[in-house]
Scaffold this motif. Structure first.
Motif, PDB file in Angstrom:
ATOM      1  N   VAL A 138      17.996  77.432  28.429  1.00  0.00           N
ATOM      2  CA  VAL A 138      17.247  77.344  27.179  1.00  0.00           C
ATOM      3  C   VAL A 138      15.969  78.171  27.284  1.00  0.00           C
ATOM      4  CG1 VAL A 138      18.123  75.113  26.387  1.00  0.00           C
ATOM      5  CG2 VAL A 138      16.193  75.179  27.977  1.00  0.00           C
ATOM      6  N   ALA A 139      15.562  78.731  26.172  1.00  0.00           N
ATOM      7  CA  ALA A 139      14.314  79.485  26.090  1.00  0.00           C
ATOM      8  C   ALA A 139      13.754  79.285  24.686  1.00  0.00           C
ATOM      9  CB  ALA A 139      14.550  80.959  26.375  1.00  0.00           C
ATOM     10  N   ILE A 140      12.487  79.627  24.511  1.00  0.00           N
ATOM     11  CA  ILE A 140      11.839  79.453  23.211  1.00  0.00           C
ATOM     12  C   ILE A 140      11.134  80.740  22.835  1.00  0.00           C
ATOM     13  CG2 ILE A 140      10.079  78.175  21.923  1.00  0.00           C
ATOM     14  CD1 ILE A 140      10.623  75.806  23.760  1.00  0.00           C
ATOM     15  N   LEU A 141      11.364  81.184  21.602  1.00  0.00           N
ATOM     16  CA  LEU A 141      10.640  82.293  21.001  1.00  0.00           C
ATOM     17  C   LEU A 141       9.907  81.695  19.810  1.00  0.00           C
ATOM     18  CD1 LEU A 141      13.352  83.451  22.339  1.00  0.00           C
ATOM     19  CD2 LEU A 141      12.961  85.456  20.951  1.00  0.00           C
ATOM     20  N   GLY A 142       8.619  81.456  19.973  1.00  0.00           N
ATOM     21  CA  GLY A 142       7.913  80.742  18.927  1.00  0.00           C
ATOM     22  C   GLY A 142       6.435  81.057  18.897  1.00  0.00           C
ATOM     23  N   ASN A 143       5.672  80.084  18.400  1.00  0.00           N
ATOM     24  CA  ASN A 143       4.227  80.211  18.265  1.00  0.00           C
ATOM     25  C   ASN A 143       3.543  79.280  19.258  1.00  0.00           C
ATOM     26  OD1 ASN A 143       4.861  81.869  16.093  1.00  0.00           O
ATOM     27  ND2 ASN A 143       4.650  80.230  14.581  1.00  0.00           N
ATOM     28  N   PRO A 144       2.252  79.449  19.492  1.00  0.00           N
ATOM     29  CA  PRO A 144       1.538  78.523  20.375  1.00  0.00           C
ATOM     30  C   PRO A 144       1.757  77.078  19.958  1.00  0.00           C
ATOM     31  CG  PRO A 144       0.154  80.409  19.878  1.00  0.00           C
ATOM     32  CD  PRO A 144       1.367  80.541  19.002  1.00  0.00           C
ATOM     33  N   ALA A 145       1.912  76.217  20.950  1.00  0.00           N
ATOM     34  CA  ALA A 145       2.206  74.804  20.712  1.00  0.00           C
ATOM     35  C   ALA A 145       1.210  73.943  21.480  1.00  0.00           C
ATOM     36  CB  ALA A 145       3.627  74.486  21.156  1.00  0.00           C
ATOM     37  N   PRO A 161      10.474  77.272  15.803  1.00  0.00           N
ATOM     38  CA  PRO A 161      11.512  76.282  16.116  1.00  0.00           C
ATOM     39  C   PRO A 161      10.969  74.877  16.302  1.00  0.00           C
ATOM     40  CG  PRO A 161      11.096  77.709  18.002  1.00  0.00           C
ATOM     41  CD  PRO A 161      10.379  78.317  16.840  1.00  0.00           C
ATOM     42  N   LEU A 162       9.724  74.756  16.772  1.00  0.00           N
ATOM     43  CA  LEU A 162       9.188  73.421  17.006  1.00  0.00           C
ATOM     44  C   LEU A 162       8.912  72.659  15.709  1.00  0.00           C
ATOM     45  CD1 LEU A 162       8.738  74.819  19.812  1.00  0.00           C
ATOM     46  CD2 LEU A 162       6.825  73.247  20.119  1.00  0.00           C
ATOM     47  N   LEU A 163       8.986  73.357  14.574  1.00  0.00           N
ATOM     48  CA  LEU A 163       8.803  72.694  13.290  1.00  0.00           C
ATOM     49  C   LEU A 163      10.110  72.133  12.732  1.00  0.00           C
ATOM     50  CD1 LEU A 163       6.251  75.094  11.547  1.00  0.00           C
ATOM     51  CD2 LEU A 163       5.809  73.001  12.856  1.00  0.00           C
ATOM     52  N   HIS A 164      11.226  72.394  13.407  1.00  0.00           N
ATOM     53  CA  HIS A 164      12.481  71.766  13.006  1.00  0.00           C
ATOM     54  C   HIS A 164      12.367  70.264  13.271  1.00  0.00           C
ATOM     55  CE1 HIS A 164      16.704  70.504  13.198  1.00  0.00           C
ATOM     56  NE2 HIS A 164      17.028  71.633  12.581  1.00  0.00           N
ATOM     57  N   PRO A 165      12.757  69.420  12.318  1.00  0.00           N
ATOM     58  CA  PRO A 165      12.538  67.979  12.479  1.00  0.00           C
ATOM     59  C   PRO A 165      13.252  67.356  13.670  1.00  0.00           C
ATOM     60  CG  PRO A 165      13.937  68.449  10.571  1.00  0.00           C
ATOM     61  CD  PRO A 165      13.363  69.749  11.023  1.00  0.00           C
ATOM     62  N   ARG A 166      14.315  67.997  14.165  1.00  0.00           N
ATOM     63  CA  ARG A 166      15.050  67.416  15.299  1.00  0.00           C
ATOM     64  C   ARG A 166      15.119  68.412  16.459  1.00  0.00           C
ATOM     65  NH1 ARG A 166      19.968  63.695  13.095  1.00  0.00           N
ATOM     66  NH2 ARG A 166      19.598  62.777  15.156  1.00  0.00           N
ATOM     67  N   PHE A 167      14.050  69.216  16.581  1.00  0.00           N
ATOM     68  CA  PHE A 167      14.046  70.254  17.613  1.00  0.00           C
ATOM     69  C   PHE A 167      14.220  69.678  19.006  1.00  0.00           C
ATOM     70  CE2 PHE A 167      11.432  72.368  20.868  1.00  0.00           C
ATOM     71  CZ  PHE A 167      12.229  73.480  21.072  1.00  0.00           C
ATOM     72  N   ILE A 190      16.731  78.233  14.134  1.00  0.00           N
ATOM     73  CA  ILE A 190      17.126  76.906  13.654  1.00  0.00           C
ATOM     74  C   ILE A 190      16.396  76.507  12.375  1.00  0.00           C
ATOM     75  CG2 ILE A 190      17.849  76.064  15.921  1.00  0.00           C
ATOM     76  CD1 ILE A 190      15.173  74.668  16.193  1.00  0.00           C
ATOM     77  N   THR A 191      15.335  77.219  12.021  1.00  0.00           N
ATOM     78  CA  THR A 191      14.601  76.928  10.793  1.00  0.00           C
ATOM     79  C   THR A 191      13.876  78.184  10.325  1.00  0.00           C
ATOM     80  OG1 THR A 191      12.883  75.545   9.779  1.00  0.00           O
ATOM     81  CG2 THR A 191      12.563  76.139  12.086  1.00  0.00           C
ATOM     82  N   SER A 221      18.414  74.587   6.629  1.00  0.00           N
ATOM     83  CA  SER A 221      18.916  74.301   7.973  1.00  0.00           C
ATOM     84  C   SER A 221      20.164  73.443   7.894  1.00  0.00           C
ATOM     85  CB  SER A 221      17.844  73.589   8.800  1.00  0.00           C
ATOM     86  OG  SER A 221      16.737  74.424   9.024  1.00  0.00           O
ATOM     87  N   MET A 222      21.080  73.672   8.819  1.00  0.00           N
ATOM     88  CA  MET A 222      22.358  72.969   8.801  1.00  0.00           C
ATOM     89  C   MET A 222      22.206  71.498   9.182  1.00  0.00           C
ATOM     90  SD  MET A 222      24.059  74.490  12.297  1.00  0.00           S
ATOM     91  CE  MET A 222      23.672  76.172  11.810  1.00  0.00           C
ATOM     92  N   ASP A 223      23.224  70.738   8.894  1.00  0.00           N
ATOM     93  CA  ASP A 223      23.290  69.337   9.293  1.00  0.00           C
ATOM     94  C   ASP A 223      23.253  69.226  10.817  1.00  0.00           C
ATOM     95  OD1 ASP A 223      24.168  66.423   8.358  1.00  0.00           O
ATOM     96  OD2 ASP A 223      25.424  66.962  10.097  1.00  0.00           O
TER      97      ASP A 223
END
Length: 530
Positions: A286-293, A266-272, A214-215, A233-235
């Motif tokens: 839903v699942a997340i592939l990302g960095n430590p949060a 993905p958590l850095l997307h403004p509307r995640f 998403i980003t 990123s898309m609208d």
């Protein structure tokens, strides 16, 4: 004779037998030549010596014994919604009876009176026998199967969403209490044939995943990153269109849709969090592939709906991980895994396998033994910045797979993912596993990747564009000849016995400059004609 009868009754009714006093057991063994007469005698007892719920409990145990010994076969795929032929629906007058079956001793309180139903069945794949109190949802599904009611017809009659009925059927299918028409995502029979190693369950899928980047924004700059390009990123409204498209695609193809949110981070997307909620509200996994949060982010996610899993990455031991992903990443990730465990979110660690970290994988797996739910690896895709790194030598890789298998046999955290594990398992006369994506190479079969601007790739690990979801729509992209070429893979693999659970790695073949539609994974060490 009496002792033989006692042993026979004890075998079929282990828990019910434990409720009987010794004199009563002697009497039953004298007068009950078999399980049927034991049940009849219990049903007729009203003198208060025998617990009043015991007849129902024994009936469940008798059904369990029948399901265990039943020779009926059952496929999860059928021409219509059909109940499992091993299934028995038992009407009982006592609540919570199945909870007694594994107790091993008398419960502190007896069951409470209350009419209901208990289901007993043998799972068609695992062979395990289950006994559970029937839910209203399961009774409805069984009624649909018995009366030939379609989901659409029931939705109109009951004024409930058809999607909710389809989801209920999916849950019943997963439990094995019924079968349904084959899922409409199927392998090409001209390329994929089931056999005694890779059976027909690998030819259809009931899950489909959008790996959605998403980003491109990321708080790391990893040395093997395969795409640092700037993509807008898309609208937000277009993002909602994608979720609707996946939901519609899943319903029409009779499968369960999943979104794996990734990036960048993905958590850095403004509307995640809004997108995450919209996916959950549509009934998508839903699942997340990302960095430590941070904890607050995870708690916010859990309040919406826990992800199926949260995947992070380590690249070896601490020094090498920090060299690849940035100073301090190893420590932050280990701490994050502790947080995931505390919040009871399924945790996954992925490693990108290179020549430089090959010797660290087993030690890392041991380190993660009690820290993560799943640890796996992918081979390096030498594209983007990853082109500066190198894959291990083919010979060393084959030996490494054998070593990994031995370590994984004693370490539940170490899972199998690389398709080429199936080469070893087949050569050793073992059983298959689902390979990289549950169906060997799942590119354009049970997953596709979407980039932030809507561009769709068969696999994100190498350039494999098949169109744009905003322009073309998911169904048209999935059914396109180009997508079919990707999911059919290399011509050299056709005819290979393990093909339904393998196909090698298209990204690795691409990294070696091969024609991925013709030439197989260069690391493969099996004769495809075998």
């Amino acid at each position: 004779m009496v002792e033989e009868r006692k042993e026979s009754l004890r075998r079929v009714f282990p828990v019910s037998w434990s409720y009987l006093a010794d004199p009563v057991r002697e009497e039953f063994a004298q007068w009950c030549p078999g399980p049927e007469s034991f049940l009849a005698r219990l049903s007729g007892e009203t003198d208060g010596v025998i617990p009043p719920f015991l007849a129902d409990l024994a009936g469940i145990e008798f059904a369990i014994n029948q399901a265990s010994e039943d020779s009926l076969s059952f496929s999860p795929i059928s021409d219509s919604l059909t109940h499992n032929p091993t299934l028995q629906l038992l009407q009982v007058e006592w609540q919570k009876l199945p909870a007694l079956l594994g107790a091993g001793s008398l419960p502190p309180e007896p069951p409470l009176p209350g009419a209901g139903f208990v289901l007993v069945w043998r799972h068609p794949e695992s062979g395990e026998v289950f006994a559970e109190t029937a839910s209203d949802e399961e009774l409805l599904i069984l009624k649909m199967a018995a009366e030939g009611i379609t989901p659409g017809s029931l939705a109109r009659q009951a004024d409930i969403p058809e999607e909710a009925i389809e989801e209920a059927i999916g849950r019943a299918l997963a439990k094995g209490i019924c079968s349904a028409p084959g899922y409409l995502l199927r392998r090409d029979p001209a390329v994929f044939q089931a056999n005694d190693f890779a059976d027909r369950r690998y030819l259809t899928t009931r899950f489909f995943t959008l790996q959605w980047h998403i980003t491109q924004t990321c708080d790391l700059h990893c040395r093997h990153c395969y795409d640092r390009s700037r993509r807008k990123s898309m609208d937000y409204r277009d993002a909602l269109r994608i979720l609707d498209d996946l939901s519609d695609f899943s319903r029409k193809r009779q499968i369960q849709g999943q979104v794996s949110f990734t990036g960048g981070n993905p958590l850095l997307h403004p509307r995640f969090f809004e997108l995450y909620r919209e996916a959950v509200d549509r009934g998508l996994m839903v699942a997340i592939l990302g960095n430590p949060a941070p904890r607050e982010a995870l708690e916010k996610l859990a309040a919406i709906g826990k992800p199926a899993f949260y995947q992070v990455s380590l690249e070896g031991l601490e020094e090498h991980t920090d060299y690849i992903r940035g100073k301090g990443h190893f420590g932050r990730t280990v701490a994050f895994l502790e947080l995931l465990r505390e919040l009871e979110i399924f945790s996954m660690v992925m490693l990108t396998l290179t020549r430089d970290n090959l010797g660290q994988v087993l030690e890392l797996g041991e380190f993660l033994r009690d820290r993560v739910d799943s640890f796996t690896f992918n081979r390096l895709s030498a594209v983007g910045e990853g082109a500066a790194l190198a894959l291990p030598p083919v010979g060393k890789f084959q030996a490494f797979l054998a070593d990994y298998l031995r370590a994984a046999s004693d370490n539940p955290a170490m899972r199998l993912k690389d398709n080429l594990f199936n080469v070893i398992r087949c050569e050793r006369g073992g059983s298959s596993f689902g390979g990289c994506a549950g169906f060997g190479c799942g590119a354009a079969f049970n997953f596709v990747s979407i980039l932030p601007d809507g561009e769709v790739h068969a696999c994100r690990k190498f350039p494999s564009p098949i169109g744009n979801i905003l322009r073309d729509g998911l169904a048209a992209l999935y059914d396109s000849p180009l997508a079919a070429r990707y999911r059919n893979g290399a011509a050299e693999c056709r005819g290979c016995k393990i093909r339904p659970v393998c196909g090698g790695c298209l990204a690795v073949a691409h990294s070696h400059g091969l024609n991925i539609f013709e030439q197989r994974d260069p690391f493969c060490f099996r004769d495809p004609r075998g």
